[in-house]
Structures are given as structure tokens and as C-alpha cells.
Design a protein around this motif. Structure first.
Motif, short mmCIF file in Angstrom:
data_model
loop_
_atom_site.label_atom_id
_atom_site.label_comp_id
_atom_site.label_asym_id
_atom_site.label_seq_id
_atom_site.Cartn_x
_atom_site.Cartn_y
_atom_site.Cartn_z
N TRP A 237 0.82 -1.17 0.02
CA TRP A 237 -0.04 0.09 -0.04
C TRP A 237 0.81 1.22 -0.04
O TRP A 237 1.96 0.97 0.31
N PHE A 239 0.68 5.62 0.85
CA PHE A 239 -0.52 6.90 1.30
C PHE A 239 0.60 8.23 0.97
O PHE A 239 1.65 8.26 1.53
N THR A 275 -10.35 -2.42 12.83
CA THR A 275 -9.58 -1.39 11.83
C THR A 275 -8.62 -0.54 12.83
O THR A 275 -8.93 -0.25 13.88
N CYS A 276 -7.23 -0.40 12.31
CA CYS A 276 -6.37 0.44 12.89
C CYS A 276 -5.96 -0.10 14.55
O CYS A 276 -5.23 0.79 15.06
N LEU A 292 -1.96 6.06 10.18
CA LEU A 292 -2.47 5.21 9.22
C LEU A 292 -2.48 3.71 9.62
O LEU A 292 -1.97 3.27 10.38
N ASP A 293 -3.59 3.05 9.16
CA ASP A 293 -3.77 1.47 9.28
C ASP A 293 -2.70 0.61 8.91
O ASP A 293 -2.24 1.05 7.49
N THR A 296 -3.57 -1.65 5.79
CA THR A 296 -4.22 -0.88 4.53
C THR A 296 -3.60 0.37 3.98
O THR A 296 -3.92 0.79 2.96
N GLU A 298 -4.94 3.12 5.07
CA GLU A 298 -5.98 3.91 5.26
C GLU A 298 -5.58 4.97 6.53
O GLU A 298 -5.21 4.27 7.51
N THR A 299 -6.20 6.21 6.47
CA THR A 299 -5.94 6.81 7.87
C THR A 299 -6.90 6.44 8.79
O THR A 299 -8.00 5.86 8.59
#
Length: 775
Positions: A237, A239, A275-276, A292-293, A296, A298-299
Motif C-alpha cells: 500500500w 499513502f 481497523t487500526c 495510518l492503518d 491498508t 488508510e487513515t
């Protein structure tokens, strides 16, 4: 040819005579003026076809040889600078074409030939010696040592220095001194983030990746976070923080990200966790902290404001590009503890160097320690601000959760070279290492490495924690490398020295309104160089060496800690420091350290604000003119170099070194690196010992890896002796600290090659993994 020879000798003689007399007037060596006069007389004799020209030149050459040996002994590079040009001219004068005289070998010609042979013989002997080397062997006895413990699996690298102790040591031992020469590239990944023409000068790639589970986590200079498969290098991933470009930033870099897993969640496969549960923290150049996770990218919406904490909160003097985080935060006890970099010498009214701790799950500010107001650590109200210009920490922290302490290497207050208006708190904490209570941020102890710092001698390196076996038992120690070259070994519970520290008298004579400390501390274990002398000046020839000698005599210099001045001051060790953010690596079992001391002198000149040229480029980086807007003086800084751009001091400029932390002894020290990439075109890989910036990494098997020098190589060394065992060419500058991990049953070593803007190494975007061949 005879007239051309005479003209050459005359011009060289005039240049040496004129410059030599200038040097004599400054209190320097008389040799250049004397040689210049002799060359001018020799030019006249050549023009007249007088064979006595050869005899006179033989005498000049013999005098040069004697003078060179008297000044520097059998040290090849200083000898070469003194004798190279005059030997070449002597060889030419030996030919029949130079004098246009009969070709017979008379006494004059034989005398010149004899002296030339003597010079070549001395040069040959000098080539076979290395007067700068320290030879020895670090002990391999681990008796009495405490093997490293902790919750970091042997095959992982979870913190910037692998663990919170910052040792840069892996317990992996698959790669050994015997087989490291077989290492080869396993995979290469390119991030796509390369220094561009609109970037600030000091755009650098200094990241050390983390390895947790099957993934590597890293960032790029423009703060793109990336996760890679640790075994194959495939991207998992990405970001993009989109922190943009800002010409007011002094630095553009990301040394790393940080990892956190909520221990309150049952240890299950992350894929089955909320998540996270595991997250990566990314600091950015526009003063944000993003969660960030870890799976993934993702924030993490529950952290701060939709995954982001604004580090400008409560900050005074909010000027774009003046404050940002270049180093990964430290994550411990469910807290994310972060500092930030404040631009040096850009403006008198600058942001604060506050250290802040946030809840790792929610982003709530738990405490804030401001070295300008050290007794208050509770969060400020919405209309309050932290202390402007307070000493900041731009480097990496360490922590000992068992003691409840986090260790902060602090820099200086800006303006760095002006100390007139510093508060008692700032005087106490500038250029020090500070132990803070993890839970509250309260100061437990402080150890200052420079008193009233006027030289930008920040404590640049992550403190290294190690349990030292001593005659009094095992002592929890902290090893602190400094720009001055001192290695302080302290009891990390109290800050008390384990190895002796003494105070030495320091030069006085600061500018009007300022002052200097009467003494400065020095550690028993020190790589600080001897004071420079005029005889240490160097150059590619006698001419640029003469210019360096004149510059040396013009600058103010009374040794280490000569204060800044209006006429210009020589600063040695210079602004890059003997050690910098790369710190040192420590083997906790053998109780030894491996480091890369660098020696480059800088100059520093205070410039009254009303004399700053409006057309001069300013604030273009740490080298050049920084204006200190709003203050009485700017400061013009830069490396101390010859007209050809070579260092004015003789090589070596860079080493690798090993020391025993139990005895405080330097055991071995060898010059490191070649000049292959030191010029605009490829040069021969001559091992002169070149400067570098970056850090080393050690393995349990006794191998050290390092790629920080200005030539583009990664190298491996025997920790016991310092012998180089292996090297491979890098596609760009390797100014990042390597790391190591295990994946698929194989030990990997990862080196980032992206270059460093300030030292001019080649830019790139490479993440390269090395391993042993599969059998």
C-alpha cells in the motif's frame, strides 16, 4: 620551450612570493616566499640557458623535501600537496628541451636527478604507511554482559534503531564475517519520489524502514508512506500526505515512520482485528502527525481530526516552512512522543521546540514539555502558546519503559551563534540530553554537552541504551554521541557519568553583549580531533595550499569553541559534526560500539544586519548566509575549502572506528571511503577517507554495515578489527542507516539509496535488499 619554461617558473615564483609574503605578514610560514624567490631566480637562469638552473632547482627541491618532512612526516597526502608540483617541474627541467642546453649529463643535471630519486623514494615509503590508523582488536568476550531482551522478535526491526534502546543491532547471525562477501541483491524497489529542481537544497533520503510481521514500512522525502512485502519487495500500500513544497523549509526529509499495536486488543491475526488496531505514524513537512492503518494504509479516523494531529497547535510564530518533524516519533506506553525541527538562523522570532505526547489511539494531547518553560507539562489553553525559540529536538528519541523514561537529544536555541537573550531555562537545556518521565513529561535529569552553545553543536544523535557490565555490577547506561566527537557514557537512571567527564578551559572573547562559558565538558571517550595548525592546511598543489594557509591565518581560531566573530571564525569540528543523526551502533553482548567519525572544518562569520547584501542569496540552507531576520546579526557559514573546492585541511576526513564501552578505549580506527564520487566526473576509487553522514548497523555475528560516505557504496566490516569485508556499488547516495530482518528463513539487509542534497551525493529513490545466495 626554454622561454615557455622560464615564463612558467617566473609566474609561479611571483605567485608564491606574493602570497608567501602575505602569509609571513599574517604570522605564517616563510617557506612559500623563499621558494617563490628561488623559482624566480631559476626562471632567469633558464632564460639565459645557464645550466646552474638545474643545480639551483635541485637545492630548492631538497629544501622543499626537508621542509615537508619536518611539517608532516611520512604522510602521503600532505607530502603530495607540498611536493607534487615541484617534483613534476623538476622532472621537466631534467629534460634537454626545458633548458635548450647540451644534452650531456653534467654535475648539475646529476644533482637534480639524485634529488628527484630521493623524493620518489620518500613518496614510495609514505604510500606504504598510514600514520592515521589505530590498529587493535575489540574483545569478543561476552562474560558478565546481559544479553538483549525485550518483546521485539529476533527477525523484526520495530523501531528506528530496531528497539526503543536505539542500538542498531540485530540478534540475527546468518550473515557472518566469513560469508558476507557472498551477499547479493535480493530485490530493488523504487519509490518514484526523487529530488527535483524546485526542492530545497537539503532534500535528502535518510529513512530506515521498519519490519513488522511480513511487511516493511517506510517513508519518502516528501512524506509518502509505503508498505512493502519484506520477502519480495512488492508494494502492498501507499499513502501520500501531500505536504507539498515550501522554499522556506531548511530540510526536506523523512527518517522514518513509527509503529504501534494496541496491546489491549487480544493478540490475534491483524486481519481479524478491528481497523487500526495496528497503526503507522507518519510525521510530515507541513507539521502534521498522521495515523495510518498498518494493513491498508488508510487513515485512522479516530485519531485526532480524522486521522491527523496538527502540530502547529499552540505554536508561536507560525511561519510556513519554519517547523516540521524530520524524525519518527517514539511510541511507548500507549503514547506517541514527538519533537520537531525549527529552522536554524532564519528568524529571531521562531517556533517553539516543544516535545509533545499524544494518546496513540485517540490523538489527545497528554503532556507537553517546553524547554523554555520546563516546569509546566500540562496542555495549554486555546489562547496560550509555547515558548518561542526554545531548544528543539529534531533527531530520534530513545526510551526505557522499565524506568519510565524517554531520552531526548536537544538542539540549540535559534539564533544558534548568538546567545545574548537566552533565558536561564534555555541556558540549562540547550545542547543536552534530557530524561523525561514518560507518563507526565516531567524532567528527571539533564546532562549538558556544551555550555552556552554558540556553534550549533546540537546533540544530533539518538541516545543508545545498553546495560554495561562493570566491576560494580551491571549499570543501565546511555551512550550519547555528539558533534564535538565526545561519546558520553551515562547512568541512564540519573544522568551521572560512568566514564569520566572533565571540564577544560575554553576560549573567550565573544562579540559585545555576548559571553562565553569559561569551561566546556570533555568525555574520557572522545573522537574529537586535535586542534588544526597551519601545517594541516592542504590543497591539490602548493598554490591552493598557500591560499588555505592565508585563510587559516585570517580567521579567528584558538581551538575548539573559538567564539563566532565579525572577522570570521574557524569551527572545528564543523557544523556537520564528528557524529550526526546517524549516531553509533552498539553491540549489547560484546559491549562495544562502532561509529563513523567525520572531520570537516567550517567557517562562521557574523554579519551586521545593516550590512547584508539584498542581492545575496540567503536562507538557502545551512551553508551560506542565514539572516536571523529581526536580529542584529546574520551568519555566513560553510565548509572551509580551497579555491578548487577541496577541504582546506588534509585528509583523511572520514573513518570507521571501534571502541570498548567498558574501558572507554578507542581500539581501532581506519580511514573509510574513496573519492570516486567526490567530483563532477568519476574519479579513481582512491581510499583517502572521505566524509559522510548516516549511521551503521551491527549483527550478532560481528558484521557492521554502513553506506554513509560520499562515495556510493554499501560496505561491510569486521567489528573486531574494522577490516572491510565487502562492498557493492549503490545507484545513488546511501545517506541512510541500514537495517536487517528475517523473512522466509533468510536474513536480509536493507539500504536506502536516495542521496543527500547538502553533501551533493546522487539523488535517487531506491530501496535495496541484500541477502546470501540460496543454496
Amino acid at each position: 620551450m626554454r622561454i615557455a619554461t622560464a615564463l612558467l617558473f617566473a609566474l609561479l615564483g611571483l605567485a608564491l612570493t606574493g602570497g608567501g609574503l602575505w602569509l609571513v605578514a599574517l604570522g605564517g610560514s616563510w617557506f612559500y616566499a623563499a621558494l617563490g624567490l628561488g623559482l624566480f631566480v631559476c626562471a632567469v637562469l633558464v632564460a639565459l640557458r645557464n645550466p646552474m638552473a638545474r643545480l639551483l632547482y635541485a637545492a630548492l627541491l631538497a629544501g622543499t623535501l626537508a621542509w615537508a618532512l619536518w611539517e608532516v612526516g611520512l604522510d602521503w597526502w600532505p607530502l603530495g600537496a607540498r611536493g607534487g608540483l615541484v617534483v613534476l617541474l623538476g622532472v621537466w627541467l631534467l629534460t634537454p628541451w626545458a633548458l635548450g642546453a647540451p644534452r650531456r649529463w653534467d654535475g648539475n643535471r646529476l644533482a637534480l636527478a639524485a634529488i628527484l630519486v630521493a623524493c620518489l623514494g620518500v613518496a614510495g615509503v609514505a604510500l606504504l604507511r598510514d600514520p592515521h590508523a589505530i590498529e587493535g582488536r575489540l574483545q569478543a568476550d561476552a562474560s558478565g554482559a546481559t544479553p538483549p531482551t525485550g518483546d521485539v522478535p529476533a527477525g523484526e526491526w520495530r523501531e528506528y534503531g530496531r528497539t526503543l534502546a536505539g542500538q542498531r543491532y540485530t540478534p540475527l547471525a546468518q550473515v557472518t564475517p566469513e560469508n558476507v562477501g557472498e551477499m547479493e541483491v535480493a530485490w530493488t524497489y523504487r519509490t518514484g519520489d526523487i529530488r527535483g529542481p524546485e526542492d530545497v537544497a537539503e532534500t535528502t533520503y535518510q529513512v530506515t524502514p521498519l519490519k513488522i510481521g511480513s511487511l516493511l514500512y517506510l517513508c519518502t522525502p516528501h512524506h509518502v508512506a509505503i508498505a512493502l512485502d519484506a520477502e519480495t519487495g512488492e508494494e502492498r500500500w501507499r499513502f501520500n500526505s501531500k505536504d507539498g513544497l515550501d522554499p522556506h523549509r531548511q530540510h526536506q526529509t523523512c527518517r522514518g515512520v513509527s509503529y504501534y499495536r494496541d496491546a489491549r486488543v487480544v493478540e490475534t491475526d491483524l486481519a481479524d482485528s478491528p481497523t487500526c488496531t495496528a497503526r503507522v505514524f507518519l510525521p510530515t513537512s507541513d507539521a502534521r502527525l498522521i495515523a495510518l492503518d498498518a494493513l491498508t494504509g488508510e487513515t485512522c479516523a479516530g485519531f485526532g481530526d480524522n486521522g491527523t494531529v496538527n502540530l502547529w497547535a499552540n505554536m508561536p510564530n507560525q511561519k510556513s516552512g519554519f517547523y516540521y518533524s524530520t524524525s519518527p516519533p517514539t511510541v511507548t506506553n500507549n503514547l506517541v512522543i514527538i519533537g520537531g525541527s525549527v529552522n536554524d538562523n532564519y528568524a529571531v522570532e521562531s517556533p517553539s521546540g516543544v516535545i509533545r505526547a499524544y494518546d496513540a489511539m485517540t490523538g489527545e494531547l497528554i503532556w507537553a514539555w517546553d524547554s523554555g518553560n520546563p516546569d509546566r507539562t500540562t496542555p495549554l489553553g486555546p489562547d496560550e502558546t509555547y515558548t518561542a525559540n526554545s531548544p528543539n529536538s529534531w533527531s530520534v528519541f530513545s526510551a526505557d519503559p522499565s524506568l519510565g523514561l524517554v531520552y531526548i537529544p536537544l538542539g540549540n536555541a535559534t539564533p544558534d551563534q548568538l546567545g545574548m537573550n537566552r533565558s536561564p531555562a534555555v541556558e540549562r537545556f540547550s545542547s543536552s540530553v534530557v530524561a523525561l518521565d514518560i507518563a507526565s513529561g516531567a524532567v528527571r535529569w539533564v546532562f549538558q554537552t556544551v555550555h552556552h552553545d554558540l556553534w550549533d553543536m546540537d546533540v544530533p544523535a539518538q541516545p543508545v541504551l545498553v546495560d554495561l557490565a562493570t566491576d560494580a555490577g551491571t549499570i543501565p547506561a546511555l551512550v550519547q554521541a555528539t558533534k564535538q566527537g565526545d561519546i558520553y557514557v551515562l547512568d541512564r537512571r540519573s544522568g551521572d557519568p560512568i566514564l569520566p567527564v572533565r571540564g577544560i578551559p575554553a576560549p573567550g572573547g565573544a562579540i559585545e553583549g555576548d559571553w562565553t562559558a569559561p569551561t566546556q565538558p570533555v568525555s574520557a571517550l572522545s573522537f574529537s580531533p586535535a586542534p588544526l595548525r597551519e601545517a594541516d592546511m592542504w590543497g591539490a598543489s602548493l598554490l591552493d595550499q598557500l591560499v588555505c594557509r592565508i585563510k587559516f591565518r585570517q580567521l579567528r581560531y584558538e581551538g575548539r569553541y573559538t567564539p563566532p566573530s565579525l572577522e570570521g571564525t574557524l569551527v572545528y569540528p564543523g557544523n556537520f559534526g564528528t557524529f550526526n543523526w546517524g549516531s553509533v551502533a552498539v553491540d549489547p553482548v560484546r559491549q562495544v560500539m562502532f561509529g563513523m567519525p567525520t572531520y570537516l572544518a567550517f567557517t562562521s562569520q557574523l554579519v551586521p544586519s545593516d550590512q547584508i547584501d539584498a542581492d545575496e542569496q540567503v536562507n538557502a540552507g545551512e551553508a551560506g548566509l542565514n539572516v536571523n531576520a529581526g536580529g542584529e546579526y546574520g551568519v555566513r557559514m560553510g565548509p572551509f575549502v580551497s579555491p578548487l573546492g577541496l577541504p582546506c585541511q588534509a585528509p583523511p576526513w572520514g573513518y570507521v572506528a571501534g571502541a570498548d564501552l567498558r574501558t572507554g578505549k578507542k581500539v581501532w580506527m581506519h580511514k573509510n571511503g574513496t573519492i570516486r564520487d567526490a567530483g563532477p566526473v568519476p574519479l579513481p576509487p582512491i581510499p583517502m577517507g572521505v566524509p559522510g553522514i548516516g549511521g551503521p548497523m551491527l549483527t550478532a555475528s560481528g558484521v557492521a554495515f554502513l553506506a554513509a560516505s560520499i562515495d556510493d557504496y554499501i560496505r561491510a566490516y569486521d567489528v573486531a578489527t574494522g577490516a572491510q569485508l565487502w562492498e557493492l556499488r549503490l545507484p545513488a547516495g546511501g545517506q541512510a542507516t541500514p537495517m536487517s530482518y528475517e523473512a522466509g528463513g533468510r536474513q536480509f539487509v536493507v539500504q536506502v539509496a536516495g542521496g543527500h542534497g547538502s553533501i551533493g551525493t546522487k539523488a535517487g529513490d531506491y530501496i535495496i535488499a541484500y541477502t546470501l545466495p540460496q543454496r
